[in-house]
Scaffold this active site. Sequence first.
Site, PDB file in Angstrom:
ATOM      1  N   ASN A  30       0.832  -1.203   0.000  1.00 25.98           N
ATOM      2  CA  ASN A  30       0.000   0.000   0.000  1.00 25.98           C
ATOM      3  C   ASN A  30       0.872   1.260   0.000  1.00 25.98           C
ATOM      4  O   ASN A  30       1.338   1.698  -1.029  1.00 25.98           O
ATOM      5  CB  ASN A  30      -0.938  -0.058   1.206  1.00 25.98           C
ATOM      6  CG  ASN A  30      -1.870   1.122   1.299  1.00 25.98           C
ATOM      7  OD1 ASN A  30      -2.096   1.816   0.323  1.00 25.98           O
ATOM      8  ND2 ASN A  30      -2.422   1.369   2.471  1.00 25.98           N
ATOM      9  N   CYS A  31       1.103   1.865   1.149  1.00 27.46           N
ATOM     10  CA  CYS A  31       1.822   3.137   1.237  1.00 27.46           C
ATOM     11  C   CYS A  31       3.139   2.934   1.985  1.00 27.46           C
ATOM     12  O   CYS A  31       3.357   1.899   2.624  1.00 27.46           O
ATOM     13  CB  CYS A  31       0.963   4.191   1.925  1.00 27.46           C
ATOM     14  SG  CYS A  31       0.263   3.668   3.506  1.00 27.46           S
TER      15      CYS A  31
ATOM     16  N   MET B 296       2.594   7.914   6.262  1.00 21.32           N
ATOM     17  CA  MET B 296       2.912   7.340   4.954  1.00 21.32           C
ATOM     18  C   MET B 296       1.841   7.789   3.968  1.00 21.32           C
ATOM     19  O   MET B 296       0.786   7.174   3.850  1.00 21.32           O
ATOM     20  CB  MET B 296       2.940   5.814   5.033  1.00 21.32           C
ATOM     21  CG  MET B 296       4.009   5.263   5.946  1.00 21.32           C
ATOM     22  SD  MET B 296       3.981   3.452   6.036  1.00 21.32           S
ATOM     23  CE  MET B 296       2.542   3.177   7.068  1.00 21.32           C
TER      24      MET B 296
ATOM     25  N   CYS C 127      -1.139   9.705   3.208  1.00 20.36           N
ATOM     26  CA  CYS C 127      -2.262  10.486   3.721  1.00 20.36           C
ATOM     27  C   CYS C 127      -2.276  10.562   5.242  1.00 20.36           C
ATOM     28  O   CYS C 127      -2.050  11.595   5.834  1.00 20.36           O
ATOM     29  CB  CYS C 127      -3.564   9.888   3.192  1.00 20.36           C
ATOM     30  SG  CYS C 127      -5.052  10.471   3.995  1.00 20.36           S
TER      31      CYS C 127
ATOM     32  N   SER D  39      -1.640   7.278   7.335  1.00 20.74           N
ATOM     33  CA  SER D  39      -1.242   5.990   7.893  1.00 20.74           C
ATOM     34  C   SER D  39       0.088   6.133   8.626  1.00 20.74           C
ATOM     35  O   SER D  39       1.112   6.433   8.010  1.00 20.74           O
ATOM     36  CB  SER D  39      -1.127   4.956   6.766  1.00 20.74           C
ATOM     37  OG  SER D  39      -0.753   3.704   7.276  1.00 20.74           O
TER      38      SER D  39
ATOM     39  N   ASN E   7       3.061  -0.093   4.620  1.00 22.28           N
ATOM     40  CA  ASN E   7       1.774  -0.660   5.018  1.00 22.28           C
ATOM     41  C   ASN E   7       1.352  -1.678   3.968  1.00 22.28           C
ATOM     42  O   ASN E   7       1.541  -1.461   2.775  1.00 22.28           O
ATOM     43  CB  ASN E   7       0.723   0.447   5.146  1.00 22.28           C
ATOM     44  CG  ASN E   7      -0.644  -0.086   5.520  1.00 22.28           C
ATOM     45  OD1 ASN E   7      -1.444  -0.426   4.651  1.00 22.28           O
ATOM     46  ND2 ASN E   7      -0.922  -0.157   6.803  1.00 22.28           N
TER      47      ASN E   7
ATOM     48  N   TYR F 196      -6.958   1.985  12.149  1.00 27.19           N
ATOM     49  CA  TYR F 196      -6.744   3.021  11.141  1.00 27.19           C
ATOM     50  C   TYR F 196      -8.046   3.770  10.909  1.00 27.19           C
ATOM     51  O   TYR F 196      -9.057   3.176  10.535  1.00 27.19           O
ATOM     52  CB  TYR F 196      -6.293   2.294   9.870  1.00 27.19           C
ATOM     53  CG  TYR F 196      -5.873   3.114   8.691  1.00 27.19           C
ATOM     54  CD1 TYR F 196      -4.712   3.868   8.721  1.00 27.19           C
ATOM     55  CD2 TYR F 196      -6.589   3.057   7.502  1.00 27.19           C
ATOM     56  CE1 TYR F 196      -4.290   4.567   7.602  1.00 27.19           C
ATOM     57  CE2 TYR F 196      -6.169   3.751   6.379  1.00 27.19           C
ATOM     58  CZ  TYR F 196      -5.018   4.505   6.435  1.00 27.19           C
ATOM     59  OH  TYR F 196      -4.597   5.189   5.330  1.00 27.19           O
TER      60      TYR F 196
ATOM     61  N   GLU G 199     -12.892   8.299   0.981  1.00 28.75           N
ATOM     62  CA  GLU G 199     -13.422   9.244   0.005  1.00 28.75           C
ATOM     63  C   GLU G 199     -14.710   8.743  -0.645  1.00 28.75           C
ATOM     64  O   GLU G 199     -15.702   9.451  -0.717  1.00 28.75           O
ATOM     65  CB  GLU G 199     -12.367   9.510  -1.062  1.00 28.75           C
ATOM     66  CG  GLU G 199     -12.826  10.473  -2.126  1.00 28.75           C
ATOM     67  CD  GLU G 199     -11.768  10.669  -3.189  1.00 28.75           C
ATOM     68  OE1 GLU G 199     -12.144  10.934  -4.322  1.00 28.75           O
ATOM     69  OE2 GLU G 199     -10.579  10.561  -2.866  1.00 28.75           O
TER      70      GLU G 199
ATOM     71  N   GLY H 244      -7.702  12.658   2.963  1.00 28.15           N
ATOM     72  CA  GLY H 244      -6.544  13.258   3.616  1.00 28.15           C
ATOM     73  C   GLY H 244      -5.829  14.217   2.694  1.00 28.15           C
ATOM     74  O   GLY H 244      -5.111  15.100   3.142  1.00 28.15           O
TER      75      GLY H 244
END
Length: 735
Positions: free
Chosen positions: A201-202, A411, A413, A415, A434, A570, A575, A709
């Site tokens: 992910n991020c 990370m 936005c 996280s 993540n 989390y 959105e 975010g």
Amino acid sequence: MLTMMEMKHNHDGAEIIALNPRLTQMKVMKRDGRLVDFDDQKIYEALLKAEQKIHGQVDPLTHERIQEIVERVDQELAERFTQNVKIYEIQNIVEHTLLESNQYELAEEYINYRTRRDFERSKSTDINFTIGKLINKDQTVVNENANKDSNVFNTQRDLTAGIVGKSIGLKMLPPHVANAHQKGDIHYHDLDYHPYTPMTNCCLIDFKGMLNDGFKIGNAEVESPKSIQTATAQISQIIANVASSQYGGCSADRVDELLAPFAEKNYQKHLNDAAEWVSEPDKREAYAKAKTQKDIYDAMQSLEYEINTLFTSNGQTPFTSLGFGLGTSWFEREIQKAILQIRINGLGSEHRTAIFPKLIFTLKRGLNLEAGDPNYDVKELALECATKRMYPDILSYDKIVELTGSFKVPMGCRSFLQGWWDENGEEINVGRMNLGVVTLNLPRIALEANGDIDKFWQGLAERLTIMKDALVYRVERCKEATPANAPILYMYGAFGKRLSRKDAVNELFKNKRATVSLGYIGLYEVASAFFGGEWEHNPAAKEFTLSIVKELKAHADAWGNEYGYHFSVYSTPSESLTDRFCRLDTEKFGSVENITDKEYYTNSFHYDVRKNPTPFEKLDFEKDYPKYCSGGFIHYCEYPMLQQNPKALEAVWDYAYDRVGYLGTNTPIDHCYECGFEGDFTPTERGFECPECGNHDPSTCDVVKRTCGYLGNPQARPMVHGRHKEISSRVKHMK
């Protein structure tokens, strides 16, 4: 007639039959293979809902008639089954009981509902059906992400690939996880990428290691830069490649401190030039500083333009965040000021607001928080920037350390990694990542509980078993990647430790180095279901919502200890999820006051935006939650136009410092180039329009809203159904 136990009541207060004693040990086998306790109240509620759809309001005689039908179903089940029963067998018994009772309308609606559900399940994995929605520009497909323009070819290609990935991914998931996602009990994020591919992910990119030690992109071996201009150019290339190898955001932590050594190389070069070309020795340092200052500004401006003009293989600008504010040297301060001044100046000749990178400025007591601190002037510039461009968001240094165990930017936005030390005792933040998010639909559990808090906790426990399986599956799927799948991440330094092609990627995930996230949405709606819509000042209601996130954290911590990865709680960036969950629950439960009637769900622990709390009220209310969800969180405050009053924003920042760790600014910054209006554009079904002249042409106006975010420019894209209302409520002016 079989002997019944004591009577129960439904949420309308009507008596309903209790479960037949012979059925108390029976288990129901769901379509996805799970075994759950038999509960005849679900049959009762399904029939009642069907009756309400046919006739609207139902009278006591209707309740009695449905009770009799359920009682007959119970009797046949008790006669035919002794242990387990399959769900379709129950449905068949209900259907023929309705027909035998001459309840033809009710039977038709019940059967049609089941058939529609089966159709929806099939369509969600039918690639041709979903591609048809894309071709027909269905808004739920083409506008799921506010920063992906579905008009351009590479985004269309990504959306098409995403449809294939999502359809295959649903078939790859454990059946009960896929079923829960399709129903809206949970949301398995980023199904268009994962699990079809074992992407992560991020992350926090290890820029320091890559810039200092060199790296490889494609066929190019890249050596350490000799100037800040080259360093920022390399950063933009790293960002583009990392963003194409994962699906989430990426961040540069403490970028002012990262780039200062390269700016110093420029300074030394200019100082050497000055020794040759500037005759007066006392002016040589001033010359070198002036040249270096311009180099810094030009380098940071190039980075801003490069990020905003990049397109990844995902068909979008990389979701990038830059963290800064802690540096104290002349070079670090100049980099901080350049970042802020460039953002204030805007992009292009029209000075439009840059959407990326997200700027995150760190406040620290003794450094820049108060007048007289050595970097207070940079804070003043950050305040000006936030009033005009909404960024930077701010981090409160001491609070972030308290909440997450060490200091680092999020990370992407929101996280957050937790503090982590390697086998040598060295604290490691950059180079970590993540592995994905699964979000829990809390309002649905509350709606299903019908006012029974014990039933809510029981439902939460059941859903958490599914959430655990979903998150464990995310981890296991990510572990199936090989370093060759994403060389920039695993082999060339973005994830820190560099692996060989034969190494297992789990080396970078295990021992809680990586996070995987249990998301949640709708604490406001959950409390409304039990305490009413004005519950924020009710201590019992507040404690109830806190107990929910405590329960989530307890489960996540237990899973982390069991599996060796950091399962974090989390506060989800939702959105499109605010719309999706609410839309599905409206279909299932109808319009419910303060829950589904708004047409959106409130994200995570946020205060109900409809009540227009002051920033101070909002911060005081929300500050108690992040310690239980430190894997991801952000607070927003809403303001009127602030350009002429940065001191008002500073008062909120200072108030927030000891209360919350991460704070964003939401203030009107829209601009119409036709009539000159500056302020808040009006949301409409076709987009946003100037309240003065009605202009809604993206080429002659600049509309920037927070839809997650990150900031987004929704002007060129129609709103997802209902989304304009949620955005509108989130940007209301404070009184």
